[in-house]
Scaffold this motif. Structure first.
Motif, PDB file in Angstrom:
ATOM      1  N   ILE A 147     -20.515  -5.225   1.906  1.00  0.00           N
ATOM      2  CA  ILE A 147     -19.814  -4.010   0.924  1.00  0.00           C
ATOM      3  C   ILE A 147     -18.817  -4.832   0.190  1.00  0.00           C
ATOM      4  N   THR A 148     -19.085  -4.628  -1.279  1.00  0.00           N
ATOM      5  CA  THR A 148     -18.202  -5.134  -2.225  1.00  0.00           C
ATOM      6  C   THR A 148     -17.603  -4.068  -3.075  1.00  0.00           C
ATOM      7  N   LEU A 149     -16.312  -4.126  -3.362  1.00  0.00           N
ATOM      8  CA  LEU A 149     -15.724  -3.198  -4.305  1.00  0.00           C
ATOM      9  C   LEU A 149     -15.023  -4.027  -5.498  1.00  0.00           C
ATOM     10  N   ASN A 150     -15.349  -3.432  -6.626  1.00  0.00           N
ATOM     11  CA  ASN A 150     -14.645  -3.777  -7.908  1.00  0.00           C
ATOM     12  C   ASN A 150     -13.936  -2.979  -8.381  1.00  0.00           C
ATOM     13  N   HIS A 151     -12.428  -3.129  -8.457  1.00  0.00           N
ATOM     14  CA  HIS A 151     -11.388  -2.175  -8.801  1.00  0.00           C
ATOM     15  C   HIS A 151     -11.718  -2.011 -10.503  1.00  0.00           C
ATOM     16  N   LYS A 152     -11.576  -0.925 -10.975  1.00  0.00           N
ATOM     17  CA  LYS A 152     -11.675  -0.717 -12.483  1.00  0.00           C
ATOM     18  C   LYS A 152     -10.358  -0.103 -12.884  1.00  0.00           C
ATOM     19  N   ILE A 153     -10.091   1.229 -12.537  1.00  0.00           N
ATOM     20  CA  ILE A 153      -8.939   1.915 -13.223  1.00  0.00           C
ATOM     21  C   ILE A 153      -8.538   3.072 -12.289  1.00  0.00           C
ATOM     22  N   GLY A 154      -7.524   3.080 -12.168  1.00  0.00           N
ATOM     23  CA  GLY A 154      -7.055   4.130 -11.186  1.00  0.00           C
ATOM     24  C   GLY A 154      -7.713   4.045  -9.745  1.00  0.00           C
ATOM     25  N   ASN A 155      -8.258   5.320  -9.626  1.00  0.00           N
ATOM     26  CA  ASN A 155      -8.883   5.167  -8.093  1.00  0.00           C
ATOM     27  C   ASN A 155     -10.575   5.207  -8.300  1.00  0.00           C
ATOM     28  N   ASN A 156     -11.088   4.491  -9.483  1.00  0.00           N
ATOM     29  CA  ASN A 156     -12.382   4.173  -9.774  1.00  0.00           C
ATOM     30  C   ASN A 156     -12.542   2.778  -9.458  1.00  0.00           C
TER      31      ASN A 156
END
Length: 425
Positions: free
Chosen positions: A142-151
């Motif tokens: 499971i990988t998350l890449n933060h973009k902007i705000g809560n996205n």
């Protein structure tokens, strides 16, 4: 929202039950007020696209910008259910299921890695902290890449298509139910069973993920009791679950054993959680509340709102000398140094005439189930004891008759909370 599924498996579309020669590989289904479109981009790539008609995933109907229909975890969950529900069966069933046009079962063909990606995935909870998503700590791939705000950009990797899809749905499930900005979802037994099947299909899911599932998703004790055997069977019954979370379990333990005909002193009362529960259950005797932190405004608010004339706020510890009655000392000692905790217990022993003293504290041996090694369970703890160390401390200070308990879930004989009820001399 666009969900992209990719795999080098030559049977990829067969596993998904998608025929690239039907309507040019397009599948259209109604979903809420919009349409979800499935597109076989190639033999190794499949896209799901949602086009909304009107605010299908927006809690605030007055808001004209329906951004949730582009990134909602509930939408991701719904899309996966609409197109790939057949992949949510038990592994033992799927392994023997024969795909008729291939004359092969899933065990024979679902053998290659798969990735699932969402370009914009909405997370609005404490589960993403210090640049890491909570489930990533417990489930690999499971990988998350933060973009902007809560996205965030979300990427799921699985050893098979089935595994990737089940991980994907569990991430969408937990994210939806922990987001502050979420559409209410009715949880029926079918929904619970489907996701328990996903859990048990995956190997090596730790206790804490099951704990979160029970506490966040299950809605009633009856529902919990129905599915409890399946959850415990995953761990070969080395785990025994309870419905309440760790904090609630402590409250239930003490409040069930309180004598309603005798007054209570809540030493280190905090925000008066014990009084609230006892008052709700009809406790009418005097309830003395003391804490080093000034919670008097909260006490006064409760007194006014609940007409709780029996609640008495104590300003100074000296006022508690010679108190006669029951004393609650729950999750207090670990907020002091070890020597200060011993001094506090000795002070209670020597300066009060308690009929029963309830003491609880975290069992540090349980912390491994939270994937913790050296750190304490909470940042404001000065020390934590094993159950054996807790028993030794209590026996050293109190020669009184006493009973020791473990409170909460039990994992291989260890409980999250150590408790004792000490009787009067």
């Amino acid at each position: 929202m666009i969900i992209q599924l990719k795999s080098d498996n030559k049977y990829f579309l067969d596993i998904l039950y998608k025929n690239p020669n039907t309507d040019q590989g397009l599948y259209l289904k109604e979903l809420k007020d919009g349409t979800v479109i499935g597109n076989a981009v190639s033999a190794n790539e499949y896209h799901c696209v949602f086009l909304d008609g009107k605010h299908s995933y927006l809690p605030e109907e007055g808001n004209q910008i329906d951004f949730q229909s582009y990134c909602s975890p509930l939408l991701a969950l719904n899309i996966a259910t609409e197109f790939f529900n057949h992949l949510y069966k038990e592994n033992s069933v799927l392994e023997e299921t024969v795909i008729s046009w291939l004359d092969k079962n899933y065990n024979e063909i679902d053998t290659e890695k798969c990735t699932i990606e969402i370009a914009t995935f909405f997370i609005d909870s404490g589960w993403y902290k210090n640049e890491r998503y909570l489930l990533s700590k417990y489930i690999d791939g499971i990988t998350l890449n933060h973009k902007i705000g809560n996205n965030f950009g979300l990427k799921i990797k699985g050893a098979t298509v089935r595994e990737a899809m089940q991980k994907f749905s569990l991430v969408a499930l937990f994210t939806h139910f922990t987001n502050r900005y979420a559409v209410y979802t009715y949880i029926d037994d079918y929904f619970i069973q489907k996701h328990i099947t996903m859990f048990t299909n995956l190997k090596g899911i730790p206790y804490f993920v099951f704990y979160l599932f029970i506490k966040r998703i299950m809605r009633s004790p009856n529902q919990f009791e129905k599915f409890k055997p399946q959850l415990e069977a995953y761990f070969n019954n080395d785990v025994q679950f309870v419905f309440t979370d760790t904090h609630q379990s402590r409250k239930e333990f003490i409040c069930r054993k309180i004598d309603f005909d005798e007054k209570v002193l809540d030493f280190g009362c905090g925000e008066l959680q014990y009084f609230k529960l006892l008052h709700k259950r009809g406790f009418k005797q005097e309830y003395f509340a003391y804490d080093e932190v000034d919670f008097r405004p909260i006490a006064e608010k409760i007194q006014a709102l609940e007409k709780a004339d029996n609640l008495v706020w104590i300003e100074k510890v000296e006022e508690l000398k010679n108190f006669e009655g029951q004393i609650i000392l729950s999750e207090v000692i670990e907020h002091n140094s070890f020597e200060e905790a011993k001094s506090l217990l000795i002070w209670i022993r020597d300066n009060t005439k308690f009929s029963r003293l309830f003491v609880t504290t975290p069992d540090k041996d349980f912390n491994v189930n939270y994937e913790m090694t050296e750190e304490f369970r909470h940042d404001d703890h000065d020390f934590e004891l094993s159950n054996a160390e807790f028993v030794a401390l209590i026996n050293e200070i109190f020669p009184n008759p006493k009973s020791f308990y473990g409170v909460g879930d039990c994992v291989k004989g260890v409980y999250p909370t150590s408790a004792v009820i000490i009787q009067k001399k």
